[in-house]
Design a protein around this motif. Structure first.
Motif, PDB file in Angstrom:
ATOM      1  N   ILE A  15       0.845  -1.209   0.000  1.00  0.00           N
ATOM      2  CA  ILE A  15       0.000   0.000   0.000  1.00  0.00           C
ATOM      3  C   ILE A  15       0.874   1.252   0.000  1.00  0.00           C
ATOM      4  O   ILE A  15       0.646   2.191  -0.771  1.00  0.00           O
ATOM      5  CB  ILE A  15      -0.947  -0.008   1.219  1.00  0.00           C
ATOM      6  CG1 ILE A  15      -1.981  -1.131   1.076  1.00  0.00           C
ATOM      7  CG2 ILE A  15      -1.631   1.347   1.386  1.00  0.00           C
ATOM      8  CD1 ILE A  15      -2.741  -1.427   2.364  1.00  0.00           C
ATOM      9  N   THR A  18       2.725   1.817  -3.340  1.00  0.00           N
ATOM     10  CA  THR A  18       1.835   2.393  -4.360  1.00  0.00           C
ATOM     11  C   THR A  18       1.651   3.886  -4.126  1.00  0.00           C
ATOM     12  O   THR A  18       1.716   4.683  -5.070  1.00  0.00           O
ATOM     13  CB  THR A  18       0.472   1.666  -4.351  1.00  0.00           C
ATOM     14  OG1 THR A  18       0.689   0.279  -4.647  1.00  0.00           O
ATOM     15  CG2 THR A  18      -0.489   2.263  -5.354  1.00  0.00           C
ATOM     16  N   ALA A  19       1.448   4.274  -2.886  1.00  0.00           N
ATOM     17  CA  ALA A  19       1.260   5.693  -2.561  1.00  0.00           C
ATOM     18  C   ALA A  19       2.519   6.500  -2.855  1.00  0.00           C
ATOM     19  O   ALA A  19       2.446   7.581  -3.461  1.00  0.00           O
ATOM     20  CB  ALA A  19       0.862   5.847  -1.090  1.00  0.00           C
ATOM     21  N   GLU A 121      -5.854  11.505  -1.142  1.00  0.00           N
ATOM     22  CA  GLU A 121      -6.206  10.078  -1.173  1.00  0.00           C
ATOM     23  C   GLU A 121      -5.065   9.247  -0.596  1.00  0.00           C
ATOM     24  O   GLU A 121      -5.300   8.288   0.160  1.00  0.00           O
ATOM     25  CB  GLU A 121      -6.498   9.628  -2.606  1.00  0.00           C
ATOM     26  CG  GLU A 121      -7.774  10.194  -3.183  1.00  0.00           C
ATOM     27  CD  GLU A 121      -7.935   9.909  -4.670  1.00  0.00           C
ATOM     28  OE1 GLU A 121      -7.147   9.112  -5.240  1.00  0.00           O
ATOM     29  OE2 GLU A 121      -8.862  10.488  -5.266  1.00  0.00           O
ATOM     30  N   ARG A 122      -3.843   9.592  -0.949  1.00  0.00           N
ATOM     31  CA  ARG A 122      -2.679   8.855  -0.434  1.00  0.00           C
ATOM     32  C   ARG A 122      -2.535   9.047   1.078  1.00  0.00           C
ATOM     33  O   ARG A 122      -2.109   8.122   1.780  1.00  0.00           O
ATOM     34  CB  ARG A 122      -1.417   9.305  -1.157  1.00  0.00           C
ATOM     35  CG  ARG A 122      -1.417   8.916  -2.623  1.00  0.00           C
ATOM     36  CD  ARG A 122      -0.200   9.458  -3.360  1.00  0.00           C
ATOM     37  NE  ARG A 122      -0.301   9.136  -4.765  1.00  0.00           N
ATOM     38  CZ  ARG A 122      -0.338  10.025  -5.745  1.00  0.00           C
ATOM     39  NH1 ARG A 122      -0.234  11.314  -5.481  1.00  0.00           N
ATOM     40  NH2 ARG A 122      -0.456   9.633  -6.993  1.00  0.00           N
ATOM     41  N   ASP A 125      -4.924   6.636   2.486  1.00  0.00           N
ATOM     42  CA  ASP A 125      -4.477   5.257   2.249  1.00  0.00           C
ATOM     43  C   ASP A 125      -3.363   4.827   3.188  1.00  0.00           C
ATOM     44  O   ASP A 125      -3.242   3.639   3.514  1.00  0.00           O
ATOM     45  CB  ASP A 125      -3.991   5.081   0.803  1.00  0.00           C
ATOM     46  CG  ASP A 125      -5.104   5.174  -0.224  1.00  0.00           C
ATOM     47  OD1 ASP A 125      -6.296   5.101   0.162  1.00  0.00           O
ATOM     48  OD2 ASP A 125      -4.780   5.323  -1.419  1.00  0.00           O
ATOM     49  N   THR A 126      -2.516   5.750   3.608  1.00  0.00           N
ATOM     50  CA  THR A 126      -1.358   5.403   4.427  1.00  0.00           C
ATOM     51  C   THR A 126      -1.603   5.585   5.929  1.00  0.00           C
ATOM     52  O   THR A 126      -0.697   5.314   6.730  1.00  0.00           O
ATOM     53  CB  THR A 126      -0.121   6.235   4.008  1.00  0.00           C
ATOM     54  OG1 THR A 126      -0.447   7.628   4.072  1.00  0.00           O
ATOM     55  CG2 THR A 126       0.334   5.852   2.602  1.00  0.00           C
ATOM     56  N   GLN A 134       2.512   8.740   6.088  1.00  0.00           N
ATOM     57  CA  GLN A 134       1.358   9.629   6.058  1.00  0.00           C
ATOM     58  C   GLN A 134       1.758  11.046   6.462  1.00  0.00           C
ATOM     59  O   GLN A 134       1.339  12.023   5.829  1.00  0.00           O
ATOM     60  CB  GLN A 134       0.248   9.119   6.977  1.00  0.00           C
ATOM     61  CG  GLN A 134      -1.006   9.983   6.890  1.00  0.00           C
ATOM     62  CD  GLN A 134      -2.024   9.654   7.956  1.00  0.00           C
ATOM     63  OE1 GLN A 134      -1.672   9.471   9.128  1.00  0.00           O
ATOM     64  NE2 GLN A 134      -3.282   9.596   7.555  1.00  0.00           N
TER      65      GLN A 134
END
Length: 155
Positions: A15, A18-19, A121-122, A125-126, A134
């Motif tokens: 995850i 990808t971010a 969004e990232r 997601d993190t 994050q």
């Protein structure tokens, strides 16, 4: 050859990878697009916009380096090659040739707004898999939002 080990579990690492890779592509392409705009802007606001665009380039390059180094620290290989950018960028591209300052402001406002949305969004997601990443993404998003505001204020 030695490898960098990750403190993250495999699913969390995927995850975060990808971010970070998405952020890297966005930031590197932002730096290239903004430099293109910097070189080709014309119009009444040339001087101030020319300088403002260089500030965005510097910020994008600095943030891209931080993102890539965070990835490596987590055992993730960042990919900032031009071929990767060309294949994976989702940023709107600028027209060629000289571009009127008003068109630059509109295009850069849209591009920055798009990236800010993706960065937010990232950030979400993190949250669970890696709060440290994050935090980095929050800091970058805050700076990009500032640049978006300053560009948008010229519309």
């Amino acid at each position: 050859m030695s490898a960098i080990t990750s403190p993250l579990k495999p699913d969390a690492k995927k995850i975060v990878a990808t971010a970070l890779q998405g952020a890297l592509v966005d930031l590197l392409d932002l730096s290239l697009l903004t430099k293109q705009a910097h070189w080709n802007v014309v119009g009444h606001n040339f001087r101030s916009l020319h300088l403002q665009l260089d500030e965005i380039v510097a910020a994008a390059r600095e943030h891209a380096d931080a993102v890539a180094e965070r990835a490596v620290a987590l055992g993730i290989n960042p990919d900032g090659r031009s071929s990767t950018l060309a294949k994976t960028t989702e940023l709107a591209q600028l027209e060629t040739g000289y571009i009127n300052d008003g068109k630059i402001v509109a295009a850069m406002t849209d591009i920055l707004g798009f990236i800010v949305g993706r960065m937010r969004e990232r950030v979400l997601d993190t949250d669970e898999p890696d709060p440290v990443t994050q935090d980095l993404l929050i800091e970058i998003t805050q700076d990009l939002e500032k640049h978006h505001w300053m560009m948008e204020a010229q519309r």
